[in-house]
Design an enzyme around this catalytic site. Structure first.
Site, short mmCIF file in Angstrom:
data_model
loop_
_atom_site.label_atom_id
_atom_site.label_comp_id
_atom_site.label_asym_id
_atom_site.label_seq_id
_atom_site.Cartn_x
_atom_site.Cartn_y
_atom_site.Cartn_z
CB SER A 26 -27.18 -78.86 -57.14
OG SER A 26 -27.20 -77.61 -57.81
CG HIS A 57 -27.35 -78.63 -62.53
ND1 HIS A 57 -28.38 -78.46 -62.22
CD2 HIS A 57 -26.43 -78.06 -61.40
CE1 HIS A 57 -28.56 -77.96 -60.94
NE2 HIS A 57 -27.35 -77.55 -60.53
CG HIS A 79 -29.07 -72.32 -61.53
ND1 HIS A 79 -28.37 -73.27 -62.13
CD2 HIS A 79 -29.58 -72.87 -60.43
CE1 HIS A 79 -28.36 -74.45 -61.51
NE2 HIS A 79 -29.23 -74.02 -60.34
CE1 TYR A 81 -25.17 -70.42 -60.81
CE2 TYR A 81 -27.03 -70.42 -59.35
CZ TYR A 81 -26.25 -71.26 -60.04
OH TYR A 81 -26.03 -72.55 -59.63
CD GLU A 82 -26.36 -71.85 -65.32
OE1 GLU A 82 -25.84 -72.53 -66.20
OE2 GLU A 82 -27.28 -72.54 -64.75
CB ALA A 109 -29.29 -78.59 -53.53
CG MET A 204 -28.37 -69.63 -55.05
SD MET A 204 -26.71 -69.99 -55.51
CE MET A 204 -26.02 -69.79 -54.06
CB SER A 205 -32.85 -73.18 -58.39
OG SER A 205 -33.33 -74.11 -57.84
CG ASN A 228 -26.14 -75.56 -46.93
OD1 ASN A 228 -26.43 -75.78 -48.04
ND2 ASN A 228 -26.32 -74.23 -46.50
CG HIS A 240 -21.54 -75.85 -56.18
ND1 HIS A 240 -22.80 -76.23 -56.04
CD2 HIS A 240 -21.20 -76.65 -57.49
CE1 HIS A 240 -23.36 -76.63 -56.92
NE2 HIS A 240 -22.43 -77.04 -57.96
N1 HPA Z 1 -28.16 -70.75 -49.92
C1 HPA Z 1 -28.32 -70.83 -51.25
N2 HPA Z 1 -28.46 -72.07 -52.09
C2 HPA Z 1 -27.96 -73.10 -51.55
C3 HPA Z 1 -27.75 -73.19 -50.36
C4 HPA Z 1 -27.69 -72.02 -49.37
O1 HPA Z 1 -27.31 -72.18 -48.20
N3 HPA Z 1 -27.46 -74.43 -50.16
C5 HPA Z 1 -27.66 -75.20 -51.26
N4 HPA Z 1 -28.26 -74.42 -52.27
#
Ligand code: HPA
Length: 266
Positions: A26, A57, A79, A81-82, A109, A204-205, A228, A240
């Site tokens: 991402s 993406h 991903h 989750y999609e 990310a 998440m990946s 973050n 996001h």
């Molecule tokens: N959690 C999960 N996935 C992420 C995060 C997060 O804080 N930041 C970027 N992708």
């Protein structure tokens, strides 16, 4: 068995034979702009490749030269989750193996779980925790499904990454990445749990791709761009938008490191 996209890829690559491939996460897609003599192939032209719906993406293969070495970049991933399919990247990994790719560099990310790992940092993934409980090899019938994960992240590639970061004067802390299914972000309690269990970053990946890549015999390295602090570590809500906004900042740092890395290993 040959992967469905292999023929199309061989045809379009016109003799280019990279040993290194990369998955750009991402907000990290701009690395494709650094590719010389780029051949661009939309995922839509490659049978079995995913149609990623996540903003940030792109969904294309970009092959060419980076630091003078042949590389193949995957701008955009799908991903779990999609669509709820942990093996969604399997046809991609299978095609890379067919092409003779030996080394796979994954990027993502991620959120930081550590107060001393600030947004904008790049973290080399030393190891992971598959907290999702999912596995892309569920349903695989062969005994090859019992993939050893003791050295999933290749020691020599990790060393090469550290050397590359040193060459370009960038810090590259190492840490453990914990995979959550998403797409909702974690709760503050989950972030405290992640820290207690030994994670340094959450995301998440990547983990299913690492498992698949090891299944197909590729050597793997992976990096997170920290976008973050994890939920509850500051007063702020996560989004996001923030991921897409901050990723390119750390991404510029990662880009420098990857160029130096490819010079070493490509
Ligand atoms: N959690 C999960 N996935 C992420 C995060 C997060 O804080 N930041 C970027 N992708």
């Amino acid at each position: 068995m040959i992967a469905p996209a292999t023929g199309a890829l061989i045809h379009k690559l016109k003799g280019l034979a990279p040993r290194v491939a990369m998955v750009l996460g991402s907000g990290l897609g701009s690395l494709v702009d650094a590719v010389d003599d780029a051949i661009r192939i939309p995922y839509a032209d490659l049978p079995g490749f995913p149609h990623s719906g996540v903003s940030g993406h792109a969904g294309e293969v970009v092959a060419g030269y980076l630091s003078g070495k042949p590389v193949l970049m995957l701008a955009g991933r799908a991903h779990y989750y999609e669509m709820g399919d942990a093996a969604v990247m399997r046809p991609v990994m299978a095609a890379l193996a067919d092409l003779g790719i030996e080394m796979l560099v994954l990027t993502n990310a991620a959120g930081s779980v550590r107060h001393d790992l600030a947004p904008g940092s790049v973290m080399l993934i030393d190891d992971h925790i598959n907290y999702s409980g999912l596995n892309p090899l569920i349903g695989e019938a062969s005994d090859q499904r019992f993939v050893g994960m003791t050295a999933a992240y290749d020691k020599k590639l990790k060393d090469a990454f550290v050397i590359a970061a040193g060459e370009v004067g960038e810090k590259l802390p190492m840490g453990v990445y914990m995979w959550f299914s998403g797409p909702s972000f974690e709760t503050p309690a989950e972030i405290r749990m992640a820290r207690t269990l030994g994670a340094d970053a959450v995301g998440m990946s990547t983990v299913p791709e690492v498992i698949l890549a090891r299944f197909f015999g590729l050597r793997v390295a992976a990096c997170s761009v920290i976008t973050n602090y994890g939920a509850g570590m500051t007063g702020a809500e996560l989004s996001h938008e923030e991921t897409k906004d901050v990723a390119p900042k750390g991404g510029a740092r990662l880009q420098k490191i990857i160029r130096a890395l490819v010079r070493e290993i490509g």
